[in-house]
Design an enzyme around this catalytic site. Structure first.
Site, PDB file in Angstrom:
ATOM      1  N   SER A   1      95.313  10.326 114.361  1.00  0.00           N
ATOM      2  CA  SER A   1      95.765  10.649 113.002  1.00  0.00           C
ATOM      3  C   SER A   1      95.854  12.150 112.821  1.00  0.00           C
ATOM      4  O   SER A   1      95.609  12.685 111.755  1.00  0.00           O
ATOM      5  CB  SER A   1      94.908   9.985 111.922  1.00  0.00           C
ATOM      6  OG  SER A   1      93.632  10.549 111.858  1.00  0.00           O
TER       7      SER A   1
ATOM      8  N   THR B   1      95.682  17.203 110.005  1.00  0.00           N
ATOM      9  CA  THR B   1      95.848  15.745 109.958  1.00  0.00           C
ATOM     10  C   THR B   1      97.315  15.346 109.982  1.00  0.00           C
ATOM     11  O   THR B   1      98.190  16.148 109.635  1.00  0.00           O
ATOM     12  CB  THR B   1      95.214  15.176 108.670  1.00  0.00           C
ATOM     13  OG1 THR B   1      95.142  13.748 108.755  1.00  0.00           O
ATOM     14  CG2 THR B   1      96.012  15.547 107.429  1.00  0.00           C
TER      15      THR B   1
ATOM     16  N   ARG C   1     103.803  11.667 100.868  1.00  0.00           N
ATOM     17  CA  ARG C   1     102.378  11.610 100.496  1.00  0.00           C
ATOM     18  C   ARG C   1     101.596  12.749 101.195  1.00  0.00           C
ATOM     19  O   ARG C   1     101.741  12.985 102.374  1.00  0.00           O
ATOM     20  CB  ARG C   1     101.816  10.246 100.901  1.00  0.00           C
ATOM     21  CG  ARG C   1     100.318  10.054 100.626  1.00  0.00           C
ATOM     22  CD  ARG C   1      99.475  10.380 101.836  1.00  0.00           C
ATOM     23  NE  ARG C   1      98.069  10.025 101.629  1.00  0.00           N
ATOM     24  CZ  ARG C   1      97.066  10.492 102.386  1.00  0.00           C
ATOM     25  NH1 ARG C   1      97.322  11.295 103.386  1.00  0.00           N
ATOM     26  NH2 ARG C   1      95.834  10.135 102.144  1.00  0.00           N
TER      27      ARG C   1
ATOM     28  N   THR D   1      91.334  12.618 111.690  1.00  0.00           N
ATOM     29  CA  THR D   1      91.532  13.977 111.173  1.00  0.00           C
ATOM     30  C   THR D   1      90.444  14.911 111.681  1.00  0.00           C
ATOM     31  O   THR D   1      89.266  14.549 111.670  1.00  0.00           O
ATOM     32  CB  THR D   1      91.502  13.940 109.636  1.00  0.00           C
ATOM     33  OG1 THR D   1      92.651  13.220 109.214  1.00  0.00           O
ATOM     34  CG2 THR D   1      91.497  15.334 109.033  1.00  0.00           C
TER      35      THR D   1
ATOM     36  N   THR E   1      86.812  14.056 105.880  1.00  0.00           N
ATOM     37  CA  THR E   1      87.732  13.187 106.614  1.00  0.00           C
ATOM     38  C   THR E   1      87.636  11.797 106.005  1.00  0.00           C
ATOM     39  O   THR E   1      86.635  11.452 105.384  1.00  0.00           O
ATOM     40  CB  THR E   1      87.392  13.156 108.119  1.00  0.00           C
ATOM     41  OG1 THR E   1      88.327  12.296 108.790  1.00  0.00           O
ATOM     42  CG2 THR E   1      85.990  12.651 108.379  1.00  0.00           C
ATOM     43  N   GLY E   2      88.691  11.026 106.172  1.00  0.00           N
ATOM     44  CA  GLY E   2      88.692   9.684 105.602  1.00  0.00           C
ATOM     45  C   GLY E   2      89.847   9.512 104.629  1.00  0.00           C
ATOM     46  O   GLY E   2      90.814  10.280 104.649  1.00  0.00           O
TER      47      GLY E   2
HETATM   48  C1  SD4 Z   1      94.234  12.074 104.644  1.00  0.00           C
HETATM   49  N1  SD4 Z   1      91.934  12.671 104.930  1.00  0.00           N
HETATM   50  O1  SD4 Z   1      95.364  12.500 104.804  1.00  0.00           O
HETATM   51  C2  SD4 Z   1      93.169  12.444 105.648  1.00  0.00           C
HETATM   52  C3  SD4 Z   1      93.054  11.345 106.647  1.00  0.00           C
HETATM   53  C4  SD4 Z   1      91.828  11.435 107.458  1.00  0.00           C
HETATM   54  O2  SD4 Z   1      90.552  10.854 109.168  1.00  0.00           O
HETATM   55  O3  SD4 Z   1      90.937  12.190 107.240  1.00  0.00           O
HETATM   56  N2  SD4 Z   1      91.682  10.683 108.446  1.00  0.00           N
HETATM   57  O4  SD4 Z   1      93.926  11.316 103.739  1.00  0.00           O
END
Ligand code: SD4
Length: 324
Positions: free
Chosen positions: A45, A201, A211, A183, A234-235
């Site tokens: 990602s 990311t 987005r 990420t 992250t997330g």
């Molecule tokens: C996002 N926070 O674009 C990032 C995705 C991510 O580990 O962290 N993935 O929402």
């Protein structure tokens, strides 16, 4: 002197950055760590290997920060592989903080950054499979909670087969569950005592075109104040953005919280603020100005990669808001 990066693959990113940490080049260290993750096709990602949006095109976001007065960011790059490097140019050569979309790519062209292919064959195959299977917009789980088909892409299996990214071992099963959350957020305290951070990311898999998540937004995916410390996230970006996650962590430290309490506060805030779904994950990594670090996660399976004078290691979060 220390570098800490999100997830287990961060071990390799930290190694790529370490000579710069030792040489007192915090910004170069951040750039090198993020660039390593961007270039690794297995890290899916972020950068090359990142999963595309629902139109089949990859877009990349990233930022870098030294202080409120020194930060840069880009979102929606479609032709350049290293968003943090472009963000550094924004920080160092413009009066602005953030550039987005096709003009951010043009800005990178103007600064002599070569354009590159972003969509790997594996990511393209995963996208085509996702289309064939009905294009469910979900990050890892189907509605019944079973692993979604695209969570079992070839890129995932490579981690376990040759162990290239994880020092000869397979990715632990609990972390493998969040393979699509690759990420990189990284925080550095270099040999000269300079604190810096970066975040890179490709966003969430099969996202709506246009987005942008938390990662490139100063105060959401990354915040650094040299008087206090830094934090990165992250997330699921939408969860992190609604609570100004990285800023929340740093402001908790400013009020006197230690790194552990600061990251815990942010994870709890997310747990309390949303009607969470099974695929939601979020984690915060903090480093105070002395280099102390801690991370907290919404769910199990998150790990931090650390390198310092004691060597390289992964560290479990100090707090998980929703244990399995
Ligand atoms: C996002 N926070 O674009 C990032 C995705 C991510 O580990 O962290 N993935 O929402």
């Amino acid at each position: 002197m220390r570098i800490a990066s999100t997830w287990s693959f961060g071990l390799r990113a930290n190694d790529a950055a370490w000579p710069h940490v030792e040489a007192g080049r915090a910004l170069d260290a951040v750039e090198a760590a993020c660039a390593w993750a961007d270039s690794a096709p297995d890290v899916d990602s972020v950068g090359y290997g990142g999963l595309p949006d629902s139109s089949g095109r990859v877009s990349l976001d990233g930022c870098m920060m030294l202080s409120p007065a020194r930060c840069g960011s880009v979102a929606g790059l479609r032709r350049h592989l290293h968003p943090v490097s472009v963000a550094r140019k924004v920080m160092e050569s413009t009066q602005h903080v953030m550039l987005v979309g096709p003009d951010a790519d043009l800005f990178a062209d103007e600064h002599g950054i070569a354009q590159e292919e972003l969509l790997s064959p594996e990511a393209r195959a995963a996208y085509e499979k996702w289309l064939r299977e009905g294009g469910v917009v979900d990050q890892s789980r189907d509605r019944a909670g079973a692993p979604a088909a695209h969570a079992l892409r070839p890129v995932d299996r490579r981690h376990g087969e040759d162990g290239r990214l994880f020092g000869g071992g397979a990715l632990p099963a609990d972390e493998a569950r969040w393979r699509h959350h690759d990420t990189i957020g990284c925080l550095v305290l270099d040999a000269a005592g300079v604190l810096a951070g970066g975040c890179s990311t490709s966003g969430t898999p099969f996202k709506t075109p246009g987005r942008v998540g938390d990662s490139p937004i100063i105060g959401h995916g990354l915040y650094v104040d040299p008087e206090v410390g830094g934090a990165t996230a992250t997330g699921t970006g939408e969860l992190i953005m609604g609570v100004c996650g990285a800023f929340l962590v740093v402001e908790a430290m400013r009020r006197g919280a230690g790194v552990e309490d600061a990251v815990r506060e942010a994870a709890v805030r997310i747990a309390r603020s949303y009607a969470l779904e099974a695929h939601h994950q979020a984690a915060f990594l903090a480093m105070d100005r002395r280099g102390n670090i801690a991370a907290a996660a919404l769910r199990p399976g998150y790990r931090t990669s650390v390198r310092d004078s004691d060597g390289a290691r992964t560290a479990e979060p100090v707090f998980v808001a929703i244990p399995d």
